[in-house]
Write an enzyme that holds these catalytic residues in place. Sequence first.
Site, mmCIF file in Angstrom:
data_model
loop_
_atom_site.group_PDB
_atom_site.id
_atom_site.type_symbol
_atom_site.label_atom_id
_atom_site.label_comp_id
_atom_site.label_asym_id
_atom_site.label_seq_id
_atom_site.Cartn_x
_atom_site.Cartn_y
_atom_site.Cartn_z
ATOM 1 N N HIS A 16 49.078 39.999 50.292
ATOM 2 C CA HIS A 16 48.223 40.791 49.388
ATOM 3 C C HIS A 16 48.411 40.352 47.941
ATOM 4 O O HIS A 16 47.462 40.060 47.223
ATOM 5 C CB HIS A 16 48.582 42.276 49.533
ATOM 6 C CG HIS A 16 47.901 43.193 48.551
ATOM 7 N ND1 HIS A 16 46.824 43.995 48.888
ATOM 8 C CD2 HIS A 16 48.141 43.443 47.234
ATOM 9 C CE1 HIS A 16 46.436 44.684 47.816
ATOM 10 N NE2 HIS A 16 47.212 44.380 46.797
ATOM 11 N N GLU A 17 49.664 40.290 47.511
ATOM 12 C CA GLU A 17 49.924 39.992 46.087
ATOM 13 C C GLU A 17 49.478 38.581 45.720
ATOM 14 O O GLU A 17 48.956 38.344 44.634
ATOM 15 C CB GLU A 17 51.409 40.182 45.778
ATOM 16 C CG GLU A 17 51.905 41.613 45.953
ATOM 17 C CD GLU A 17 51.068 42.640 45.198
ATOM 18 O OE1 GLU A 17 51.023 43.803 45.628
ATOM 19 O OE2 GLU A 17 50.422 42.278 44.186
ATOM 20 N N HIS A 58 41.399 44.379 44.221
ATOM 21 C CA HIS A 58 41.441 45.326 45.344
ATOM 22 C C HIS A 58 40.027 45.537 45.876
ATOM 23 O O HIS A 58 39.046 45.409 45.163
ATOM 24 C CB HIS A 58 42.005 46.662 44.869
ATOM 25 C CG HIS A 58 43.491 46.627 44.714
ATOM 26 N ND1 HIS A 58 44.181 47.447 43.848
ATOM 27 C CD2 HIS A 58 44.441 45.835 45.293
ATOM 28 C CE1 HIS A 58 45.472 47.204 43.907
ATOM 29 N NE2 HIS A 58 45.660 46.213 44.785
ATOM 30 N N HIS A 103 45.998 38.493 44.768
ATOM 31 C CA HIS A 103 45.782 38.769 43.330
ATOM 32 C C HIS A 103 46.095 37.524 42.498
ATOM 33 O O HIS A 103 45.353 37.178 41.588
ATOM 34 C CB HIS A 103 46.701 39.900 42.853
ATOM 35 C CG HIS A 103 46.339 41.257 43.356
ATOM 36 N ND1 HIS A 103 45.056 41.731 43.425
ATOM 37 C CD2 HIS A 103 47.136 42.267 43.817
ATOM 38 C CE1 HIS A 103 45.060 42.963 43.905
ATOM 39 N NE2 HIS A 103 46.305 43.309 44.153
#
Lengths: 87, 444
Positions: free
Chosen positions: B124-125, B134, B128
């Site tokens: 997930h990170e 998101h 980014h």
Amino acid sequence: APSLTTEQMDMGVDWLSKFGYLPPADPVTGQLQTKEALTKAIKAMQRFGGLEETGVFDQATLGLMKTPRCSLPDMSETETTSSRRRR
Amino acid sequence: ALSPQKKWAKRHLSWRVRTFPKESAVLGRETVRALMYYALKVWSDITPLNFHEVAGNKADIQIDFTKADHNDGYPFDGPGGTVAHAFFPGERFTAGDTHFDDDEAWTFRSPDSHGMDLFAVAVHEFGHAIGLAHTSAIESIMRPYYQGPVGDPLKYDLPYEDKVRVWQLYGVRDSVSHTARPDASSHTDDPPVLMDLPENKSTVPPARDAPDRCTSQFDAVAQIRGEAFFFKGKYFWRLTRDRHLVSLRPTQIQRFWRGLPANLDSIDAVYERPGDHKIVFFKGMKYWVFKDNIVEEGYPRLISDFGLPIEGVDAAFVWMHNDKTYFFKDNHYWRYDDHLRHMDQGYPKDTSLWKGIPSQLDDAMRWSDSASYFFKGKEYWRVVGSDMEVEAGYPRPIGIDWLICKDMQSDAPETRNNETGSQLTGQHHTDHAENGYEVCSCTS
């Protein structure tokens, strides 16, 4: 929904500001969020989280707010302020 | 979702774990690094991005495990609550930097109730860190809320929603079929890299009997999880997926491949089985099956299981053209179906059907360029795609093309001119080993 404690309300408003759903309270006027803005912000958070859009801090909403998550906001500053500008 | 973020202009991004979890009882440094490697690989597998680990403070993606207020405007809040964050590309010094809350109980391959799955959060990170914001899409790894472990890092498949969004930012990596839908697409064929690299050579002094890679005739050669392994006696050399020799010094087979008999003095053939990516070693009439680098229960068994004669095999490889397994012995070869686990009818056949290939091979292997390679003595032959004829210009010297040998030793076959009479123009690696330099390569 059972009436909220002040603490729950404060936690909810802080959470919404932290993750980009509410613009931070105006530091100069200290103007608090309007009820309408708060309802709108709660609905946006519920929509993003896949919850029913009740517009109030119900149990499901408070529960999701306690779920571990990424620190980054869900809404960008521009989006939050633009919705305010639009208003 | 947030308005589309900036993205990286460059395609090669460096990363480094600057600080590790302090009290983690379950995650050692090597595991943390491996999980970061695989979490980044999720994104580089499908985009033109490439990630490589570096030392020093110049990494594009600096990874830290830290707590509470750590002066970046996103203070952590103890166990639970916010667990990690990363900075989008383009944000000056912090672009790409990724922070994990060291107050969380980070886990790997543990059930959900036992803490926070580091691999899932890292994927997930890093989304980014390469520019994804998101999203509210239920399936997406980019939902803001932690949704528990996502399974084995070696088999993780990004949700289609995330693939589309990252393709919109960076385009598709050439080798990825972007039309396959998630339900139709089989798991990426990309076999998992073997997790543990051989021990650090510098801690294991080379034994006296270690063979010389530039004068050896190899017992076995195989592509295993995308890397090349050259076996000689009790030793092997390893090359990374982009053909970089991991070390000039060979590693002892026993130290890495666990479970072979201690008195085994050499291997006849090795190949990676299609389907489950297990690795099969042959010696005489016996064979062993490995899951990763550990032999499975119940081995060795007899090669008659394959329907092969008990004289043993010289070579084994999987032909990329039909995913069938070919065994060679003297001047015969067999074709075996590893998916159905039975020998195909009408075999053995004469090896002369593979035009230009010598008999009594040392071994054969497929390679990521979709060609097949056949090894004998100090030379090798290349067969392209679905041909059964050696490509012009072969044989070529193994040492020069694969093992960074500068000049072959005097007793090696002289570098003959190939058909067109031109001098061999193979890749010339200057081998510094002799004059005190150490040639080494990064493998992650």
